[in-house]
Scaffold this motif. Structure first.
Motif: not given
Ligand code: HSE
Length: 308
Positions: A39-51, A77-88
Motif C-alpha cells: 500500500p502507498g507504493s504508487g505507480i512505479e515505471i521501469n524502462i528496460l532495453g538496449d541503451d 473512464y472507469m471512475g477509478q484511480v490507479p493505485e499500486e502498480l509496477k510497470i515494466d
C-alpha cells in the motif's frame, strides 16, 4: 495479477497521408503491468532495453510520463484511480526515430491496464483515449490493430479507421539513423496554415494511394508517395531525405521514398525487385551524408497489440 502486452512499431504518414496513414512493422515493445500489494507504493515505471540505441534515461518515469497518463485516463473512464502498480517497459523500438515508440507504450499501457480491470473498455474506447494522448491517430491505430490503416479522429473524440490490403509483392526498407529527432521539434517546423495548392496536391494523392494499394498499381503509387504538407519543411532537420529521393528517383523497383512519421528514419517502398542495387544506393547516400545507418528490410506486421 500481472499482464504483459506486446505492441508493434509503426510508421506514419507514408508521404501524402499526414496524420492519417500508418503501418505496423515487427519490432516490438513489451509492456508489463503488475498489481503490487505494498500500500502507498504508487505507480512505479521501469524502462528496460538496449541503451546503446536509445537514450533510455531521457524517458520520463514519473507522473509526467505518457504511460502514467494513459493508465490514469483509463482508470478515470472507469471512475477509478490507479493505485499500486509496477510497470515494466521492455523496449526494442528505437526512441525518437519516427517509429511510433510513444504510441507503442501508450497502447501497451492501455491494453495491459484494461486487461487488469477485466476489459471494460472496447477497442473504440482504447483508440479514443490513446489518440487523445498522442494527438493524432496515425501511429496509434496500427499499433492497436496491426496492418496498414487510414484513420481520423472526429470532434467527439471517436476514431474511425479502415485497414488497407497491402500488396504482398511490395517491400519495405527502413533506414534508421543513429540520431534522435523528437516529434515535438519535427512538428514545430510545420506552418499553421498551408497554401491551397499544396493542400490540393496532397488531397489528390491521398485518394490515389488508396486506389493504388487496392489495385497494386505501381505507377499510381509512385505518384501518390509525394507530399507537400510536411516533408518539405522537415528536410532541413533530415537532410538525407532529399538526397535519398534524388539518388533513388530513377532506380528500378523503387516506388517511393518518404519520411517515417516525424523522422528522422526514412521508409523506402519497392516493388520487391532490384533489392541489391537499391540497398547499395541507400547505403552510399548515408555514407555521403556522414550519417550512421541501420537498414532493415521488413514485412508489415499484421498483428496489433496482443497479450502474451
Ligand atoms: N503524423 C505525425 C507527424 C507522426 O508526422 O508529426 C508522428 O507522431
Amino acid at each position: 495479477m500481472k499482464v504483459s502486452v506486446k505492441v508493434p512499431a509503426t510508421i506514419a504518414n507514408l508521404g501524402c497521408g499526414f496524420d492519417c496513414f500508418g503501418l505496423a512493422i515487427p519490432i516490438h515493445n513489451i509492456i508489463t503491468i503488475e498489481e503490487t500489494i505494498m500500500p502507498g507504493s504508487g505507480i512505479e515505471i521501469n524502462i528496460l532495453g538496449d541503451d546503446s540505441q536509445n537514450n533510455l534515461e531521457n524517458i520520463p518515469t514519473d507522473k509526467s510520463s505518457i504511460i502514467y497518463k494513459a493508465i490514469e485516463l483509463l482508470y478515470s473512464y472507469m471512475g477509478q484511480v490507479p493505485e499500486e502498480l509496477k510497470i515494466d517497459i521492455k523496449t526494442s523500438i528505437p526512441v525518437a526515430r519516427g517509429l511510433g515508440s510513444s504510441s507503442s507504450v501508450i497502447v501497451g499501457a492501455l491494453v495491459a491496464a484494461n486487461e487488469l480491470l477485466g476489459n471494460p473498455a472496447d477497442l473504440s474506447v482504447l483508440l479514443s483515449i490513446a489518440t487523445e494522448l498522442e494527438g493524432h491517430p496515425d501511429n496509434i491505430t496500427p499499433a492497436l490493430v496491426g496492418g496498414i490503416t487510414m484513420a481520423t479522429q472526429e470532434d467527439d473524440g471517436s476514431v474511425v479507421y479502415r485497414k488497407l490490403p497491402w500488396p504482398k509483392e511490395w517491400k519495405l526498407m527502413v533506414c534508421i539513423p543513429d540520431y534522435e529527432l523528437s516529434t515535438g521539434i519535427s512538428r514545430s517546423v510545420l506552418p499553421n496554415e498551408v497554401d491551397r495548392k499544396d493542400a490540393i496536391f496532397n488531397l489528390r494523392r491521398t485518394a490515389m494511394m488508396v486506389e493504388a494499394i487496392h489495385t497494386k498499381d505501381e505507377e499510381l503509387m509512385k505518384l501518390a508517395l509525394k507530399d507537400k504538407l510536411h516533408e518539405p519543411y522537415r528536410e532541413k532537420l533530415v537532410p538525407t531525405l532529399s538526397l535519398l529521393k534524388e539518388n533513388l528517383k530513377h532506380i528500378q523497383g523503387v516506388l517511393g521514398c518518404v519520411l517515417a512519421g516525424a523522422g528522422p528514419s526514412v521508409l523506402i517502398i519497392t516493388n520487391g525487385t532490384n533489392q541489391t542495387e537499391i540497398k547499395e544506393v541507400i547505403e552510399n547516400t548515408y555514407k555521403e551524408s556522414n550519417v550512421t545507418l541501420k537498414l532493415i528490410n521488413t514485412p508489415i506486421e499484421e498483428k496489433g497489440a496482443e497479450r502474451i
